[in-house]
Scaffold this motif. Structure first.
Motif, PDB file in Angstrom:
ATOM      1  N   GLU A 177      -0.455  -5.280   9.051  1.00  0.00           N
ATOM      2  CA  GLU A 177      -0.049  -4.671  10.496  1.00  0.00           C
ATOM      3  C   GLU A 177       1.347  -5.687  10.819  1.00  0.00           C
ATOM      4  OE1 GLU A 177      -0.902  -2.114  11.983  1.00  0.00           O
ATOM      5  OE2 GLU A 177      -2.193  -1.808  10.530  1.00  0.00           O
ATOM      6  N   ASN A 178       1.336  -7.231  10.567  1.00  0.00           N
ATOM      7  CA  ASN A 178       2.212  -7.945  11.025  1.00  0.00           C
ATOM      8  C   ASN A 178       3.309  -7.954   9.815  1.00  0.00           C
ATOM      9  OD1 ASN A 178       4.053  -9.934  11.833  1.00  0.00           O
ATOM     10  ND2 ASN A 178       2.490 -11.391  11.803  1.00  0.00           N
ATOM     11  N   GLU A 179       4.411  -7.203  10.198  1.00  0.00           N
ATOM     12  CA  GLU A 179       5.196  -6.740   9.041  1.00  0.00           C
ATOM     13  C   GLU A 179       6.224  -8.146   8.777  1.00  0.00           C
ATOM     14  OE1 GLU A 179       7.626  -3.136   8.786  1.00  0.00           O
ATOM     15  OE2 GLU A 179       5.841  -2.419   9.223  1.00  0.00           O
ATOM     16  N   ASP A 180       6.135  -9.156   9.503  1.00  0.00           N
ATOM     17  CA  ASP A 180       6.876 -10.410   9.368  1.00  0.00           C
ATOM     18  C   ASP A 180       5.988 -11.445   8.463  1.00  0.00           C
ATOM     19  OD1 ASP A 180       8.792  -9.696  11.114  1.00  0.00           O
ATOM     20  OD2 ASP A 180       7.712 -10.315  12.774  1.00  0.00           O
ATOM     21  N   ASP A 181       4.634 -11.007   8.103  1.00  0.00           N
ATOM     22  CA  ASP A 181       3.796 -11.657   7.286  1.00  0.00           C
ATOM     23  C   ASP A 181       4.399 -11.617   5.864  1.00  0.00           C
ATOM     24  OD1 ASP A 181       1.716 -13.071   6.192  1.00  0.00           O
ATOM     25  OD2 ASP A 181       0.467 -11.684   6.733  1.00  0.00           O
ATOM     26  N   ASP A 182       4.175 -13.041   5.030  1.00  0.00           N
ATOM     27  CA  ASP A 182       4.806 -13.096   3.749  1.00  0.00           C
ATOM     28  C   ASP A 182       4.004 -12.408   2.541  1.00  0.00           C
ATOM     29  OD1 ASP A 182       6.809 -14.703   4.412  1.00  0.00           O
ATOM     30  OD2 ASP A 182       5.605 -16.608   4.291  1.00  0.00           O
ATOM     31  N   GLU A 183       2.790 -11.730   3.239  1.00  0.00           N
ATOM     32  CA  GLU A 183       1.950 -11.014   2.117  1.00  0.00           C
ATOM     33  C   GLU A 183       2.396  -9.513   1.744  1.00  0.00           C
ATOM     34  OE1 GLU A 183      -2.063 -10.701   3.494  1.00  0.00           O
ATOM     35  OE2 GLU A 183      -2.308 -12.928   4.252  1.00  0.00           O
ATOM     36  N   ILE A 184       3.540  -9.207   2.120  1.00  0.00           N
ATOM     37  CA  ILE A 184       4.152  -7.614   2.120  1.00  0.00           C
ATOM     38  C   ILE A 184       4.710  -7.597   0.510  1.00  0.00           C
ATOM     39  CG2 ILE A 184       5.824  -6.069   2.670  1.00  0.00           C
ATOM     40  CD1 ILE A 184       5.605  -7.099   5.479  1.00  0.00           C
ATOM     41  N   GLU A 185       4.085  -6.791  -0.067  1.00  0.00           N
ATOM     42  CA  GLU A 185       4.424  -6.417  -1.333  1.00  0.00           C
ATOM     43  C   GLU A 185       5.397  -5.305  -1.374  1.00  0.00           C
ATOM     44  OE1 GLU A 185       4.661  -6.324  -5.710  1.00  0.00           O
ATOM     45  OE2 GLU A 185       3.543  -8.048  -4.163  1.00  0.00           O
ATOM     46  N   ARG A 186       5.276  -4.218  -0.584  1.00  0.00           N
ATOM     47  CA  ARG A 186       6.243  -3.349  -0.639  1.00  0.00           C
ATOM     48  C   ARG A 186       5.828  -2.349   0.456  1.00  0.00           C
ATOM     49  NH1 ARG A 186       4.831   1.828  -3.407  1.00  0.00           N
ATOM     50  NH2 ARG A 186       2.655   1.750  -3.942  1.00  0.00           N
ATOM     51  N   LYS A 187       6.579  -1.443   0.978  1.00  0.00           N
ATOM     52  CA  LYS A 187       6.594  -0.372   1.838  1.00  0.00           C
ATOM     53  C   LYS A 187       6.294   1.034   1.302  1.00  0.00           C
ATOM     54  CE  LYS A 187       8.500  -3.046   5.870  1.00  0.00           C
ATOM     55  NZ  LYS A 187       9.576  -2.924   6.959  1.00  0.00           N
ATOM     56  N   VAL A 188       5.449   1.820   1.908  1.00  0.00           N
ATOM     57  CA  VAL A 188       5.399   3.190   1.645  1.00  0.00           C
ATOM     58  C   VAL A 188       5.422   4.172   2.687  1.00  0.00           C
ATOM     59  CG1 VAL A 188       3.929   2.700  -0.498  1.00  0.00           C
ATOM     60  CG2 VAL A 188       2.778   3.106   1.672  1.00  0.00           C
ATOM     61  N   MET A 189       5.697   5.056   2.697  1.00  0.00           N
ATOM     62  CA  MET A 189       5.328   6.186   3.673  1.00  0.00           C
ATOM     63  C   MET A 189       4.136   6.789   4.055  1.00  0.00           C
ATOM     64  SD  MET A 189       7.567   7.401   5.779  1.00  0.00           S
ATOM     65  CE  MET A 189       9.149   6.747   5.322  1.00  0.00           C
ATOM     66  N   THR A 190       3.758   6.921   5.212  1.00  0.00           N
ATOM     67  CA  THR A 190       2.340   7.513   5.378  1.00  0.00           C
ATOM     68  C   THR A 190       2.565   8.542   6.539  1.00  0.00           C
ATOM     69  OG1 THR A 190       2.220   6.071   7.351  1.00  0.00           O
ATOM     70  CG2 THR A 190       1.332   5.192   5.165  1.00  0.00           C
ATOM     71  N   ILE A 191       1.659   9.222   6.883  1.00  0.00           N
ATOM     72  CA  ILE A 191       1.401  10.638   7.647  1.00  0.00           C
ATOM     73  C   ILE A 191       1.004   9.894   9.089  1.00  0.00           C
ATOM     74  CG2 ILE A 191       0.627  12.581   8.314  1.00  0.00           C
ATOM     75  CD1 ILE A 191       0.468  13.239   5.148  1.00  0.00           C
ATOM     76  N   ALA A 192       1.969   9.800  10.071  1.00  0.00           N
ATOM     77  CA  ALA A 192       1.498   9.278  11.268  1.00  0.00           C
ATOM     78  C   ALA A 192       0.805  10.059  12.379  1.00  0.00           C
ATOM     79  CB  ALA A 192       2.343   8.386  11.950  1.00  0.00           C
ATOM     80  N   HIS A 193       1.485  11.371  12.316  1.00  0.00           N
ATOM     81  CA  HIS A 193       1.135  12.390  13.416  1.00  0.00           C
ATOM     82  C   HIS A 193       1.133  13.642  12.401  1.00  0.00           C
ATOM     83  CE1 HIS A 193       1.652   9.385  16.306  1.00  0.00           C
ATOM     84  NE2 HIS A 193       2.746   9.016  15.873  1.00  0.00           N
ATOM     85  N   ALA A 194       0.406  13.924  11.769  1.00  0.00           N
ATOM     86  CA  ALA A 194       0.258  15.090  11.149  1.00  0.00           C
ATOM     87  C   ALA A 194       0.342  16.474  12.108  1.00  0.00           C
ATOM     88  CB  ALA A 194      -0.985  15.301  10.208  1.00  0.00           C
TER      89      ALA A 194
END
Length: 100
Positions: free
Chosen positions: A55-72
């Protein structure tokens, strides 16, 4: 069983194909699909090394980003997202209704 159909401006039958899934193993998070979707269907989200959403994109734990369906529910079935996807990540399906 009936299928939702429409007409193009040239009066040709068109069957909308609505987004069902995005293969997150294939997705490279390029954002091309996000840019072509004018309906606020998609959202780019961060994943950690375990493949869990962060949830916190400033976190150092981020490996990569992917697209998701937010509002189908906003999808109109145009398939623009899958046409621009360089990794063929999308699954679409026509909307079928049974008449009772």
């Amino acid at each position: 069983m009936t299928t939702l159909t429409g007409l193009t401006f040239g009066r040709k039958v068109w069957i909308p194909q609505f987004v069902q899934a995005i293969n997150q193993e294939k997705c490279i998070g390029c954002g091309r699909c996000f840019k072509v979707c004018g309906r606020d269907v998609l959202q780019l989200r961060a994943l950690n090394e375990e493949g869990e959403f962060v949830e916190n994109e400033d976190d150092d734990e981020i490996e990569r980003k992917v697209m998701t369906i937010a509002h189908a529910d906003n999808c109109i079935g145009c398939q623009a997202c899958s046409r621009v996807c360089p990794k063929n990540c999308y699954t679409h399906q026509a909307l079928a209704n049974s008449l009772n």
